[in-house]
Design an enzyme around this catalytic site. Structure first.
Site, PDB file in Angstrom:
ATOM      1  N   CYS A  51       0.991  -1.285   0.075  1.00 53.91           N
ATOM      2  CA  CYS A  51      -0.006  -0.139  -0.187  1.00 53.91           C
ATOM      3  C   CYS A  51       0.832   1.253  -0.085  1.00 53.91           C
ATOM      4  CB  CYS A  51      -0.704   0.006   1.163  1.00 53.91           C
ATOM      5  SG  CYS A  51      -1.822   1.419   1.263  1.00 53.91           S
ATOM      6  N   HIS A 100      -2.916  -3.646 -10.785  1.00 52.69           N
ATOM      7  CA  HIS A 100      -3.956  -2.512 -11.271  1.00 52.69           C
ATOM      8  C   HIS A 100      -4.370  -2.338 -12.538  1.00 52.69           C
ATOM      9  CE1 HIS A 100      -2.659  -0.143  -7.658  1.00 52.69           C
ATOM     10  NE2 HIS A 100      -1.562  -0.789  -7.599  1.00 52.69           N
ATOM     11  N   GLU A 142     -10.411   0.455  -4.761  1.00 50.24           N
ATOM     12  CA  GLU A 142      -9.345  -0.154  -4.265  1.00 50.24           C
ATOM     13  C   GLU A 142      -9.879  -1.661  -4.012  1.00 50.24           C
ATOM     14  OE1 GLU A 142      -6.342   0.899  -1.609  1.00 50.24           O
ATOM     15  OE2 GLU A 142      -6.949   2.909  -1.907  1.00 50.24           O
ATOM     16  N   CYS A 182      -4.782   6.507  -3.383  1.00 53.03           N
ATOM     17  CA  CYS A 182      -4.070   5.089  -3.719  1.00 53.03           C
ATOM     18  C   CYS A 182      -2.744   5.283  -4.216  1.00 53.03           C
ATOM     19  CB  CYS A 182      -4.891   4.170  -4.518  1.00 53.03           C
ATOM     20  SG  CYS A 182      -4.187   2.550  -4.943  1.00 53.03           S
ATOM     21  N   GLY A 209      -1.743   2.882  -6.912  1.00 49.27           N
ATOM     22  CA  GLY A 209      -2.484   3.251  -8.012  1.00 49.27           C
ATOM     23  C   GLY A 209      -1.902   4.386  -8.744  1.00 49.27           C
TER      24      GLY A 209
END
Length: 279
Positions: free
Chosen positions: A75, A166, A215, A224, A227
């Site tokens: 993350c 992703h 997410e 994110c 991301g």
């Protein structure tokens, strides 16, 4: 059981941070994490992050449970928050401004900058279908501008792994996307065997992108980090943006660079302590 915690957020992507350095096993179960993440009956967060002892030569290990109890590999906003939390834990004994953090996606290196921002070496993006993973293309091919049908509409998608999957698609207006409807359909699409995070990107200019995200395991969030990194890579691969750009998310902006020198991704953004407490 009483648990001390610190609440942090990175651009509104918020986390409960727990000092877990006395054990290599998280002190909470995924079911307990779900309860703590509940915004009405718990503390409220997108996930719970545990600071554990280091593995494989790293200073620390990061584990995270999402608000639905699932465990992501990494993350980006969370690791910036972890860096701030580690600095808090070390206090006056702190003798470094960067940490080697072991994650399920490999070793990441966040650095505390003089201006209070945190810069993270996010490593190399992974581009092959097998690495993401997805069945959109043959395993050893990249997934760039591939058509994908979702909600009776064809979307051109580019897929990138930043240690977690992703799916990026470029749109004219991110504000017009019905994220609460479309997001779950992308996340659970059968071409993504481990589900996927989904980023909707509006190109403002070659060095400025707007992004909204669904997410995996958390739903709509204000930011994110992985991301944003994946979005920049997808923009470069499709010739829509430069290798360094600002990515604007609902919770704020991140600076993302895909270095031409070492091909690694660097993310710089904030990590804000909100409050401490015990439950």
């Amino acid at each position: 059981m009483a648990i001390e915690f610190t609440k942090y957020h990175g651009l509104g992507n918020d986390f409960i941070l727990i000092d877990n350095r006395s054990s290599s096993v998280p002190t909470l179960t995924p079911e307990q994490a779900i309860k703590l993440c509940d915004r009405h009956f718990g503390i409220g967060a997108d996930g719970v992050i545990f600071a554990l002892p280091g593995e494989n030569g790293a200073d620390y290990t990061m584990r995270i449970f999402n608000s639905d109890g699932s465990e992501p590999e990494m993350c980006g906003n969370g690791i910036r928050c972890l860096a701030g939390f580690l600095a808090d834990l070390e206090g006056e004994s702190r003798n470094q401004d960067r940490y080697r953090v072991h994650t399920l996606a490999g070793v990441m290196t966040p650095q505390l900058m003089p201006d209070g921002q945190v810069k993270v070496d996010m490593g190399l993006p992974r581009l092959l279908a097998l690495e993401i993973p997805t069945t959109l293309t043959p395993a050893e091919e990249k997934v760039i501008n591939q058509p994908l049908e979702v909600a009776e509409q064809i979307w051109n998608v580019t897929c990138v792994s930043m240690g977690n999957p992703h799916c990026i698609t470029f749109v004219k207006d991110v504000a017009a996307i019905p994220l609460e409807i479309i997001g779950p359909l992308f996340e659970h699409h059968p071409v993504f065997p481990q589900r996927t995070n989904t980023e909707f990107i509006q190109v403002v200019s070659r060095d400025y992108l707007k992004m909204r995200v669904w997410e995996r395991g958390a739903g709509i969030t204000l930011a994110c980090g992985t991301g944003a990194c994946a979005a920049l890579v997808a923009g470069v691969l499709t010739n829509k943006c430069d290798r360094t750009a600002t990515v604007e998310l609902p919770g704020g902006a991140l600076q993302i660079e895909w270095s031409e020198i070492d091909q690694r991704i660097y993310m710089t953004g904030s990590a804000e302590r909100v409050f401490t407490g015990n439950i």
